[in-house]
Design an enzyme around this catalytic site. Structure first.
Site, PDB file in Angstrom:
ATOM      1  CE  LYS A  81      -3.820   2.063   2.674  1.00 10.10           C
ATOM      2  NZ  LYS A  81      -4.667   1.892   3.885  1.00 10.10           N
ATOM      3  CB  SER A 156      -7.715   4.030   2.920  1.00 10.60           C
ATOM      4  OG  SER A 156      -6.889   3.443   3.914  1.00 10.60           O
ATOM      5  CB  SER A 180      -8.141   1.246   5.889  1.00 13.65           C
ATOM      6  OG  SER A 180      -8.793   2.486   5.978  1.00 13.65           O
TER       7      SER A 180
END
Length: 476
Positions: A81, A156, A180
């Protein structure tokens, strides 16, 4: 039928196949990059690719050919990420403030992946600094859901979930400050695990005061795996967990052996479930799929009680704690210097005037939530909820306009996930089915404090009830 592509294999199978020389690391890396080139023009899961991936793979092959030892993830392609630092590889945190930032050090989890000889193939898209449960920002194209590209994959950790769902990689790292990892896992139909707070260390993420935005969410944030199944997540956690002096909150790894417990260990477990935590509106299709999952699991483990910790709606608590842990002065100064306006959730946090009394009240409220939940978990080993109150919705929005016919604020669709961030308990999302129009639905399993392996073990049992053999996109 013979395997046509190494990406047909999950993480555990792939690591074994490479050691047995059924595939070379280079062939795996080539298949990965080919899959990314094929699909990512439409999905936008990745925002930066690592040009050294092939060289990383060739180094693994050389050492294997020479009979030298390699790590447990040797040759396995992994996505990271874009909120997690990668030395020498652009890391933007989804923000125009860091559009050209290249870290001088790896986050500890990336350092451990490299030590295990995993191949870092690139960075995956996320909302700006992780402030949002979807995957859009002002720097990169919005990540799309592989099941339906008109829909969000959640966030996210949007790109990480999309990359797993589309079978670009068998393992991706996400971060989770209020859901997330689990939220996009649910909306994208993959497995996602938020381990116990401190089980997987964070540094420099959340700990480095030099970087406003990156240094936020310190008491809420977790790093964990997104994968195809719980066993793969356990393998990943065996590599990335464990203490470090750079994270004062880090704790020892739960066990040397992360092998999951079998059905025989679940005979006497006490499980609670709730559709709504007593307050949340939930889409009827989600409720029906969740109810079916509970009933099928009950046939295996015995009675599952309808009960929940009565903490109430904690949306305002999350908002205030995030504001408390955000370097508001640093972000304002940086944005002013760059001439950039921050909007969305992070913009609202910067615009509002906060008082010390608000922050103190939030800290006390968190203690109340933690204590209520601890008392509740004294009677139960696990708590089951839907992961989200609705399935995937259109991209470039922050949430559905309504749920079950009730008009609500956009964030009302994620009422279940933040509780485990407040308490630091382990929680995972497991795929359990689809809506009538083919949108994935996830089951959230929250375990007792520090019982990461228990959550993984129960997740694996749920997976036997709902085998995840449907995948979106072109065949491999």
């Amino acid at each position: 039928m013979p395997i046509q592509s190494p990406l047909e294999l999950d993480l555990t199978q792939l690591s074994k196949a490479l050691i047995e020389r059924q595939w070379t690391a280079r062939a795996i890396a080539e298949a990965t990059m080919s899959r990314i080139r094929e699909l990512d023009r439409d999905l936008h899961a990745f925002c930066t690719l690592d040009e050294t991936a092939m060289a990383q793979a060739e180094d693994v092959d050389r050492r294997l050919a020479a009979g030298l030892p390699v790590g447990p993830l040797a040759g396995v392609p992994v996505a990271v990420k874009d909120l997690i630092c990668t030395r020498g590889l652009r890391t933007t945190f989804g923000s125009r403030l860091y559009d050209d930032f290249v870290p001088d050090q790896d986050d500890i989890v990336v350092e451990r992946l490299r030590a295990a000889d995993a191949i870092i193939v690139g960075k995956t898209n996320a909302s700006e600094f992780g402030y949002g449960a979807v995957g859009h920002n002002h720097l990169f194209p919005t990540t799309r859901n592989p099941w339906n590209t008109a829909l969000t994959p959640g966030g996210s950790s949007a790109g990480s979930a999309a990359a797993i769902a589309a079978r670009m990689v068998p393992l991706a790292l996400g971060s989770d400050g209020g859901g997330s990892i689990r939220i996009p896992a649910s909306l994208s139909g993959v497995f996602g695990m938020k381990p116990s707070w401190g089980r997987v260390p964070l540094y420099p993420g959340c700990r480095d005061e030099r970087y406003p935005g990156q240094s936020s969410w310190e008491s809420l944030e977790h790093i964990g795996p997104l994968s195809r199944n719980a066993a793969d997540a356990a393998l990943a956690l065996s590599v990335i967990s464990g203490p470090t002096p750079y994270d004062r909150h880090s704790i020892p790894s739960e066990a040397r052996d992360w092998a999951l417990d079998g059905m025989e260990t679940m005979k006497d477990v006490r499980i609670a479930y709730t559709h709504d935590l007593g307050f949340a509106p939930v889409d009827p299709e989600v409720s029906a799929v969740f109810e079916n999952a509970v009933r099928q699991l009950e046939r295996i483990v015995g009675t599952i009680d309808c009960a929940y910790p009565a903490v109430g709606n904690t949306e305002g608590l999350l908002d205030t704690l995030v504001a408390l842990e955000t370097d508001r002065a640093g972000l304002k100064a940086m944005a002013a210097e760059r001439g950039i306006e921050l909007d969305g959730w992070i913009g609202s946090i910067l615009e509002r005037t906060w008082s010390a009394d608000q922050f103190t009240a939030a800290l006390l409220e968190r203690k109340r939530v933690v204590n209520i939940t601890a008392k509740f978990m004294a009677d139960f080993d696990f708590l089951l909820t839907p992961t989200t109150a609705t399935a995937a919705f259109p991209i470039d929005t922050d949430g559905p306009a309504e749920i079950a016919g009730q008009a609500l604020p956009p964030s009302a669709w994620v009422p279940f996930s933040a509780l485990a961030n407040f308490t630091g308990q382990p929680a995972a999302s497991v795929p359990i089915g689809f809506t009538n129009d083919g949108r994935p639905i996830g089951l959230q399993i929250m375990g007792r404090h520090l019982d990461d392996r228990g959550v993984l073990s129960l997740s694996a049992i749920v997976e036997t009830l709902f085998p995840n053999n449907r995948w979106p996109g072109p065949k491999l």
